[in-house]
Enzyme design. Structure first.
Site, short mmCIF file in Angstrom:
data_model
loop_
_atom_site.label_atom_id
_atom_site.label_comp_id
_atom_site.label_asym_id
_atom_site.label_seq_id
_atom_site.Cartn_x
_atom_site.Cartn_y
_atom_site.Cartn_z
N SER A 212 -51.82 -25.65 40.06
CA SER A 212 -51.45 -25.88 41.45
C SER A 212 -50.14 -25.22 41.83
O SER A 212 -49.82 -25.13 43.02
CB SER A 212 -51.35 -27.40 41.72
OG SER A 212 -52.60 -28.01 41.53
N GLU B 225 0.80 -1.22 0.00
CA GLU B 225 0.00 0.00 0.00
C GLU B 225 0.84 1.29 0.00
O GLU B 225 0.44 2.28 -0.60
CB GLU B 225 -0.94 0.01 1.21
CG GLU B 225 -2.00 -1.08 1.20
CD GLU B 225 -3.00 -0.94 0.06
OE1 GLU B 225 -3.17 0.20 -0.44
OE2 GLU B 225 -3.58 -1.96 -0.36
#
Length: 900
Positions: free
Chosen positions: A523, A93
């Site tokens: 219950s 680069e």
């Protein structure tokens, strides 16, 4: 023409030229000043620039649970970036990065010459790393069009950046911001995504491969275009050699290395999707601007080992239920003639790799449309033998399914009926079936005798499971269960949610049944009615008549409640009634204490009053409640009488580690001598629904749930205020909580949950629950350290059915899930019972009447009482003696000193 004239002419031309240059310079400056500079972004904040980071969710022990956000980025400091990675980037680069000042004029000239030679076509770029960084940091201001104007902007900003930041800082920003494909921003995340490694763990060849991505993340991507990616990698390696970064030996070794890149998703330590979704929803509501990009780290209260156990318990339990009710058949069927691949010509045959035959490629193509689900692997049945089958799986493996993985598959007819037991594999499978398989441990057959236990109306069959049996891995025929389930577990001392699984598979259904599903608890609600009865003067030894009862309302409507078993036991002690879950006794007690008192009392536990039916059906558990509301109520018994607020977010941090929120929940303080709080207003809803900004397509209407909502502005409070301890209010007496825990232990030792005795602990208490027609099955249980609720049912309510004569109840459908989880949660933990509070006494009583036992009575049992409500009369036979004058003077009502 003499010299003087030539000089004058030259000077005049030069002046004109200088004037022209001046005019051009002035125009250029004016253009830059009035057009370009106003468009340039400010660079004075680069030292504190914020880069987008995803939202990440962790357990309390730091395990990664989830990640949300479009950009995956893992920020690294310059010192953390390997030198080879930097050298690979510089090689391709910007080799002169450390020599120029943002603009490399050598590169500009080189690019210009190339531009002219190519007939004014761009062949080379002149962008430096600093110029590329400007595009990454300021995409809107700089733009991405290939225009000369953009280059001017890049150069100008690059010069400014070089004045402000050091070279190393510029490189650090570049390496953290550049896009590298597949949502990867920066080389730290790219290493995770392409290699499932940290950046400092990669090889030279892998560094070069990543360095080739910035120019064209799609075209040079090793996953999409491996040939082109390999060429660019090798070119980078050559450049590194030319620049002296690597030697010939390193170059040749890297050139020879194969492509090893694959697509790896976020590396979770464990997947807890229901918890992660709760966090995501909360963050979107409270941090709407940058929830996905602000880099927030959310640490939950979740305990990773317990979360794993919870999810495994839910899945195992639902698979077991599903197997009990039979096999519903293949998910698809392929005709036998379609199993053979179509004819191929020689050219196509030549393209076929040696590793994968045309036949296997054809099978793979058939299976492409069937994705794995919840750990189940799609497979194509290739052959059916006597008691085995051959199949080709979605994972490209040819496997054998033994009889041990097939014999369970009795044909499903409905939830209460199955077909004949299969004798051969052909009774289950056909060639061409597409089915689900799962790897499963096969136990070496070993008969274990069942211990005789008392049978109750809610299945109390003892287990024959023996965990010491050796295991062998094999393939097991499976299917996606239609039934659903959920489990939640929390710390009763502070409300921290330790584990939460909202269903069988989040990716199959995002509906979180822990906080969104309102179902009747049956219950499972009775303990709150029993607690109200104790507060009203009842005792565990109080006898209530278990006999038929008829109620008629003001409209003349008749209600004839019944027990689950349709049998009646006559006068029954309260402890035994709760253990056996007798409906009529619950109704009679609630009728005695009054509906309004029962409603007022229930709201103390955090239940919303408008959710509770204002009639006697409340005693049977008819309100529609979420599992989170139920577990909050049971936590009161587990912690000795305090109402806690469930919560799940421990702290929120920003990317710099600053704590934005720190949980400061209400905690139980048994030494604080807090007064009893009976203000029902304290039980107003605190709603998790408020955390959810909007409903998704999959969601049914969100139910409000009592979850402690974190305060996003908590960090604005003074430290002295934010860190002040908060104490959970006491809402029932310690005596009441202790007696209720004692009675709920009887549910396990002699009642509907006796199979929980296999955990071999004496500190466990709980209650089963089964609703009318078995639409819902529950179990909630606890000790002093942990409370857990399990639920099983269908999303569209229907009966859970039966297997033979055995109904699917809380004991058979939900309790095994609880046991599986609690076995892990309690492993290695000492037994923990809350100490007996002052005012609790033990007396010998008659088991039939609940009154004091006669001194000579051989069948007497011990029972616990609050001193204020302890019985003061002997059993009936002694009273008869006293009334006839044959008993002692104190036979009827003994003095307190004699009792205590």
């Amino acid at each position: 023409m003499n010299f003087r004239m030539i000089f004058a002419r030259t000077l005049r031309i030069s002046l004109y030229f200088l004037l022209l240059l001046s005019i051009i310079a002035i125009i250029a400056y004016a253009y830059l000043k009035t057009v370009i500079y106003p468009q340039l972004p400010p660079t004075d904040g680069l030292h504190n620039i914020h880069m987008q980071e995803p939202l990440r969710v962790y357990s309390k022990d730091g395990a990664a649970l989830a990640e949300f956000g479009d950009e995956r980025r893992k920020l690294l400091k310059f010192e953390e970036i390997p030198e080879l990675m930097i050298q690979a980037i510089l090689s391709i680069e910007d080799a002169r990065f450390y020599q120029h000042h943002g603009v490399d004029f050598h590169g500009v000239v080189r690019a210009g010459v190339s531009f002219i030679k190519s007939g004014f076509k761009a062949r080379q770029g002149a962008s430096t790393i600093t110029m590329q960084l400007t595009r990454n940091l300021f995409p809107k201001s700089i733009g991405r069009e290939k225009k000369l104007e953009r280059k001017f902007k890049e150069m100008l900003v690059a010069w400014e950046i070089e004045k402000i930041l050091s070279k190393n800082k510029i490189l650090e920003l570049y390496l953290n911001t550049i896009f590298l494909g597949h949502r990867a921003y920066g080389f730290g995340s790219a290493a995770n995504i392409y290699y499932d490694k940290e950046l400092d763990q990669l090889t030279l060849a892998q560094y070069a491969m990543l360095a080739g991505l910035p120019k064209a993340p799609s075209a040079n991507n090793p996953l999409r275009n491996p040939k082109r990616a390999l060429e660019r990698r090798n070119y980078i390696l050559k450049r590194m050699q030319q620049l002296g970064f690597i030697d010939t030996q390193g170059y040749e070794a890297a050139i020879a290395a194969p492509i090893t890149a694959k697509r790896y998703r976020f590396s979770k330590d464990f997947d807890a999707p229901y918890v992660a979704e709760m966090v995501r929803t909360y963050m979107l509501k409270n941090y709407p601007e940058d929830a996905y990009t602000g880099g927030y780290r959310v640490y939950t209260s979740i305990d990773t080992p317990l979360q794993k156990a919870a999810q495994q318990a839910v899945r195992k339990n639902l698979f077991d239920y599903d197997h009990r009710h039979g096999y519903r058949g293949a998910i698809a069927q392929i005709a036998i003639e379609d199993l053979l691949p179509p004819a191929t010509d020689n050219e196509q045959q030549a393209l076929t790799t040696e590793a994968v035959s045309p036949q296997e490629q054809h099978w793979q193509k058939i299976l492409e449309k069937y994705a794995p689900k919840a750990g189940l692997t799609p497979a194509l049945v290739l052959a059916v033998e006597n008691q085995s089958a051959q199949a080709y799986t979605w994972k490209h493996e040819q496997v054998t399914i033994p009889w041990s993985g097939l014999k369970w598959a009795t044909p499903y007819i409905n939830d209460s009926s199955r077909g004949p037991t299969p004798k051969t594999a052909a009774d289950v499978l056909t060639v061409g079936d597409i089915v689900f398989l799962k790897p499963a441990p096969q136990k070496v057959e070993k008969k274990v005798a069942k211990k005789p236990t008392e049978t109750t109306q809610e299945d109390t069959e003892a287990s024959t499971e023996d965990l010491s049996v050796p295991l062998i891995k094999y393939w097991h025929l499976a299917q996606i269960p239609q039934v659903e389930g959920a489990l939640v577990s929390l710390n009763p001392k502070n409300g921290a949610i330790l584990a939460l699984s909202g269903g069988f598979n989040f990716y199959h259904s995002k509906f979180n049944r822990i906080i969104q599903a309102r179902r009747q608890p049956g219950s499972n609600f009775k303990p709150f009615v029993y607690s109200a009865a104790l507060d009203h003067g009842y005792t565990p030894a109080s006898t209530i008549n278990d006999a038929p009862v008829v109620f008629t309302d003001y409209k003349g409507k008749v209600w004839k409640p019944n027990n689950y078993s349709h049998h009646f036991t006559g006068p029954t002690r309260m402890r035994k009634a709760l253990a056996k879950s007798l409906n009529l006794i619950s109704i009679r007690m609630m009728h005695e204490i009054g509906v309004q008192k029962a409603l007022d009392y229930a709201t103390r536990f955090g239940f919303e009053r408008h959710r509770l039916p204002p009639n006697l059906t409340l005693a049977l558990g008819t309100p529609e409640l979420t599992p989170l509301e139920i577990i909050r109520g049971f936590a009161v018994f587990a912690n000795g009488g305090y109402r806690i607020k469930p919560w799940f977010i421990e702290r929120i941090e920003n990317p710099q580690g600053k704590i934005l929120y720190q949980a400061n929940p209400q905690v139980v303080c048994r030494s604080c001598d807090l007064p009893l709080e009976v203000d029902e207003k304290a039980a107003l809803p605190m709603g998790l629904a408020a955390l959810l900004k909007e409903k998704t397509v999959e969601e049914i209407e969100i139910a409000k749930s009592p979850v402690f909502e974190p305060d996003p502005q908590n960090n604005s409070k003074p430290d002295s205020e934010a860190n002040q301890p908060q104490y959970a209010p006491r809402i029932i007496t310690p005596q009441n909580a202790w007696l209720m825990t004692s009675m709920l232990k009887s549910v396990i030792t002699e009642g509907t949950a006796v199979r929980a005795k296999r955990l071999k602990r004496n500190d466990l208490a709980g209650k089963t629950g089964t609703t009318n027609d078995q639409h819902d099955a529950w179990f909630s249980g606890f000790n002093a350290d942990i409370v857990t609720t399990a639920w099983v049912g269908f999303d569209q309510p229907r009966s859970l059915g039966r297997v033979g004569r055995k109904r699917e109840t809380g004991s058979s459908a939900a309790l095994p899930m609880w046991i599986h989880y609690m076995r892990v949660a309690l492993a290695g933990k000492p037994q923990h019972n809350l100490p007996r509070p002052a005012g609790i006494v033990t007396l010998r009583i008659d088991p039939e009447t609940g009154l004091l036992a006669r001194p000579e009575q051989s069948n007497a049992i011990s029972e616990y009482f609050e001193r204020r409500t302890a019985p003061t009369r002997y059993a009936q036979k002694m009273e008869d003696l006293y009334m006839s004058g044959q008993g002692p003077d104190d036979a009827g009502s003994p003095d307190a000193d004699q009792l205590f």
